[in-house]
Structure formats: structure tokens, C-alpha cells
Write an enzyme that holds these catalytic residues in place. Structure first.
Site, PDB file in Angstrom:
ATOM      1  N   SER A  30       0.389  -1.164  -0.154  1.00  0.00           N
ATOM      2  CA  SER A  30      -0.215  -0.430   0.347  1.00  0.00           C
ATOM      3  C   SER A  30       0.705   1.252   0.292  1.00  0.00           C
ATOM      4  O   SER A  30       0.906   1.490   1.032  1.00  0.00           O
ATOM      5  CB  SER A  30      -0.730  -0.004   1.397  1.00  0.00           C
ATOM      6  OG  SER A  30      -1.529   1.277   1.585  1.00  0.00           O
ATOM      7  N   HIS A  34      -0.988  -0.754  -4.467  1.00  0.00           N
ATOM      8  CA  HIS A  34      -2.374  -1.066  -3.941  1.00  0.00           C
ATOM      9  C   HIS A  34      -1.712   0.502  -3.858  1.00  0.00           C
ATOM     10  O   HIS A  34      -1.438   1.515  -3.140  1.00  0.00           O
ATOM     11  CB  HIS A  34      -2.074  -1.510  -2.417  1.00  0.00           C
ATOM     12  CG  HIS A  34      -4.089  -1.334  -1.650  1.00  0.00           C
ATOM     13  ND1 HIS A  34      -5.537  -1.924  -2.300  1.00  0.00           N
ATOM     14  CD2 HIS A  34      -4.336  -0.577  -0.972  1.00  0.00           C
ATOM     15  CE1 HIS A  34      -6.258  -1.635  -1.504  1.00  0.00           C
ATOM     16  NE2 HIS A  34      -5.534  -0.400  -0.949  1.00  0.00           N
ATOM     17  N   ASP A  86      -4.542   3.559  -2.581  1.00  0.00           N
ATOM     18  CA  ASP A  86      -5.525   4.325  -1.662  1.00  0.00           C
ATOM     19  C   ASP A  86      -5.952   5.908  -1.689  1.00  0.00           C
ATOM     20  O   ASP A  86      -4.981   7.104  -1.273  1.00  0.00           O
ATOM     21  CB  ASP A  86      -5.166   4.021   0.046  1.00  0.00           C
ATOM     22  CG  ASP A  86      -5.264   2.360   0.608  1.00  0.00           C
ATOM     23  OD1 ASP A  86      -6.197   1.364   0.810  1.00  0.00           O
ATOM     24  OD2 ASP A  86      -4.179   2.230   1.199  1.00  0.00           O
ATOM     25  N   MET A 101      -8.317   8.698  -0.769  1.00  0.00           N
ATOM     26  CA  MET A 101      -9.278   9.134   0.180  1.00  0.00           C
ATOM     27  C   MET A 101      -9.583  10.458   0.364  1.00  0.00           C
ATOM     28  O   MET A 101      -8.944  11.253  -0.407  1.00  0.00           O
ATOM     29  CB  MET A 101      -8.541   8.973   1.673  1.00  0.00           C
ATOM     30  CG  MET A 101      -7.874   7.795   1.858  1.00  0.00           C
ATOM     31  SD  MET A 101      -7.147   7.456   3.646  1.00  0.00           S
ATOM     32  CE  MET A 101      -6.949   5.944   3.075  1.00  0.00           C
ATOM     33  N   HIS A 121      -7.920   1.392  -4.533  1.00  0.00           N
ATOM     34  CA  HIS A 121      -9.141   1.218  -3.356  1.00  0.00           C
ATOM     35  C   HIS A 121      -9.606   2.885  -3.284  1.00  0.00           C
ATOM     36  O   HIS A 121      -8.547   3.827  -2.691  1.00  0.00           O
ATOM     37  CB  HIS A 121      -7.967   1.199  -2.683  1.00  0.00           C
ATOM     38  CG  HIS A 121      -8.805   0.587  -1.211  1.00  0.00           C
ATOM     39  ND1 HIS A 121      -8.792   0.147   0.022  1.00  0.00           N
ATOM     40  CD2 HIS A 121     -10.520  -0.039  -0.638  1.00  0.00           C
ATOM     41  CE1 HIS A 121      -9.723  -0.061   0.632  1.00  0.00           C
ATOM     42  NE2 HIS A 121     -10.519   0.473   0.485  1.00  0.00           N
ATOM     43  N   MET A 129     -12.181   5.406  -1.084  1.00  0.00           N
ATOM     44  CA  MET A 129     -12.564   5.298  -0.155  1.00  0.00           C
ATOM     45  C   MET A 129     -13.133   6.817  -0.576  1.00  0.00           C
ATOM     46  O   MET A 129     -12.206   7.671   0.324  1.00  0.00           O
ATOM     47  CB  MET A 129     -11.488   5.213   1.295  1.00  0.00           C
ATOM     48  CG  MET A 129     -11.275   4.097   1.363  1.00  0.00           C
ATOM     49  SD  MET A 129      -9.247   3.733   2.562  1.00  0.00           S
ATOM     50  CE  MET A 129      -7.825   3.617   1.301  1.00  0.00           C
ATOM     51  N   MET A 149     -12.346  -5.074   4.926  1.00  0.00           N
ATOM     52  CA  MET A 149     -11.652  -4.141   5.036  1.00  0.00           C
ATOM     53  C   MET A 149     -10.950  -4.717   6.934  1.00  0.00           C
ATOM     54  O   MET A 149     -11.675  -5.048   7.912  1.00  0.00           O
ATOM     55  CB  MET A 149     -11.782  -2.903   5.882  1.00  0.00           C
ATOM     56  CG  MET A 149     -11.655  -1.919   4.297  1.00  0.00           C
ATOM     57  SD  MET A 149      -9.881  -1.322   3.818  1.00  0.00           S
ATOM     58  CE  MET A 149      -9.142  -1.155   5.114  1.00  0.00           C
ATOM     59  N   ASP A 185      -6.812  -6.299   4.155  1.00  0.00           N
ATOM     60  CA  ASP A 185      -6.538  -5.112   3.568  1.00  0.00           C
ATOM     61  C   ASP A 185      -6.690  -4.311   5.172  1.00  0.00           C
ATOM     62  O   ASP A 185      -7.639  -3.954   5.783  1.00  0.00           O
ATOM     63  CB  ASP A 185      -7.060  -3.793   2.609  1.00  0.00           C
ATOM     64  CG  ASP A 185      -6.127  -2.803   2.342  1.00  0.00           C
ATOM     65  OD1 ASP A 185      -5.096  -2.934   2.971  1.00  0.00           O
ATOM     66  OD2 ASP A 185      -7.070  -1.693   1.751  1.00  0.00           O
TER      67      ASP A 185
END
Ligand code: DX5
Ligand code: ZN
Length: 227
Positions: A13, A38, A40, A42, A75, A77, A146, A184
């Protein structure tokens, strides 16, 4: 299927990397044997944190082109999800995972991700019941469980995630489906074996890899922890 694995995939990540040296960090995990990268994303709304946006993903994609390189596993979010799917597809995502908590139109947007030519993933938070995603299991390429509350690296693994992984592995077998089970959050060389034995196929790991001295050793240890 759930108890024997030849090849477990490892997805570092990037959020846990040294942001001042992103290109070097990606090259380092690639050289160390990572399978996916990965990413992330946000938004400070769905989760109480911000990371990076599509421009960074796009620049990384140009530096590490799709062919013969890491798969970019985005991913999301974010909320609402529909504002962001195209942005990350265009930035170079191979895989896009959205949260079931972030949209009432989960089935529609998973289908849309596939129409765009990406692999589609659904994710659920630790407090969300696994049954919530049963109706979309036949259309997804991956389910991201998660195992921490999303928003931050370096949190403690939530043990009840193992039960969710076991349930998913069982239902995958009963319904003869072939989505990957991705876990994850808080994955370490100590608990990786446990989640793989429960049925996980892909291990996302932030701090365990990027805060380690030797990325190769850590990635290999994660991959083989169940053996
Ligand atoms: C958390 C992210 C995770 C996180 C993993 O919201 O989705 O990918 O960065 O980091 P570690 O492995 O340190 O928990
Ligand atoms: Zn993640």
C-alpha cells in the site's frame, strides 16, 4: 480452495511509503517482487484522511506502464463514488474497488467499472455485515475485506475479519464463483498465515513492508507465511 495456496499475491500500500521518494519506493517494491501496487484514495469525507489524487497515479502509470509491470489496484475510499471512477480509470487503474457503504447504487457502479475495462472490486468496512455484498458477488473480480477501519496505515488488525474471509471463501465455493479475496489493514508477517488459511488470496500491506528494512524479505515472508 480455501486451505491450500500456491501463489499468494502481495500488494504494498503506497500510502505507507516515503512520499518524498514515491518513484523510488514503487521501483523498490516492484524489484522486491510485489504483484500489485495498492493505491489508497481518500477524500476527507468517507474517511477522515487525505492521500493523493489521479495526477500522482497517472504519473506513476507513465513511469511504470501496464505491460510487464505492477497492476495498479485503486482502493476508492470516497463518496460519492461516481465522481471518481472515470478519473482513476483514465489515470491508469487496472483494478478499481469501491465501498458498499459509499453508494446505494453498488451493482450499477461495479458494472460500470467493468464496462470501462477494469477489474471491479467491492469492499466492506469492519462494521458492515458480509451479507450486504452477497448480491454482487457474481459480478465482482475481487472482494476487499477491510481488517481495520479505513483511513490510516499502521492500525491493529481486527480479528473478526478472519470470520468474514472464511464466510466469503465458503460462499465462493458453494456458488462456484472465482473472485479474489483481498485483505487490507494491519497485515503483518505474524498474521498473514492466518488470513491466507481462512481464504485470502491477496495481502495488502502498508507499514509492514514500507517500514521494514528489506522489502524483498518482508514480501517473501508475507507470501509464504501460511506454509
Ligand atoms: C487503510 C488502507 C490500507 C492501509 C494499509 O484505510 O486501505 O490499505 O494503507 O496499511 P497497513 O498495512 O499499515 O494497515
Ligand atoms: Zn487500502
Amino acid at each position: 480452495m480455501a486451505n491450500f495456496k500456491d501463489s499468494i499475491l502481495v500488494a504494498p500500500s503506497l500510502m505507507a511509503a516515503n512520499m518524498l521518494f514515491l518513484k523510488d519506493e514503487v521501483q523498490a517494491v516492484k524489484t522486491a517482487g510485489a504483484d500489485w501496487l495498492h493505491l489508497d484514495i481518500m477524500d476527507g469525507h468517507f474517511v477522515p484522511n487525505l492521500t493523493f489524487g489521479p495526477d500522482i497515479v497517472n504519473q506513476l502509470r507513465k513511469t511504470f506502464p501496464s505491460k510487464n509491470s505492477l497492476e495498479f489496484d485503486v482502493h476508492l475510499m470516497v463518496e460519492p463514488v461516481e465522481l471518481f471512477i472515470n478519473l482513476y480509470k483514465n489515470a491508469g487503474a487496472d483494478r478499481i474497488t469501491i465501498h458498499c457503504e459509499a453508494t446505494p447504487n453498488l451493482h450499477r457502479f461495479l458494472g460500470y467499472i467493468k464496462e470501462l475495462g477494469c477489474k471491479a472490486g467491492v469492499s466492506l468496512n469492519p462494521g458492515t455485515a458480509i451479507e450486504t455484498i452477497y448480491p454482487v458477488l457474481d459480478i465482482v473480480d475481487q472482494v476487499l475485506v477491510m481488517s481495520v477501519n479505513p483511513g490510516f496505515c499502521g492500525q491493529k488488525f481486527i480479528a473478526s475479519s478472519v470470520l468474514k474471509i472464511e464466510d466469503l471463501a465458503k460462499i465462493r465455493k458453494i456458488r462456484n464463483l472465482d473472485f479474489k479475496i483481498v485483505v487490507d489493514g494491519g497485515i503483518t508477517t505474524e498474521n498473514a498465515g492466518l488470513v491466507v488459511k481462512a481464504g485470502a488470496d491477496v495481502l495488502v500491506s502498508g507499514n509492514s513492508i514500507f517500514k521494514s528494512k528489506d522489502y524483498s524479505t518482508t514480501i517473501a515472508a508475507l507470501r509464504h507465511a501460511h506454509t
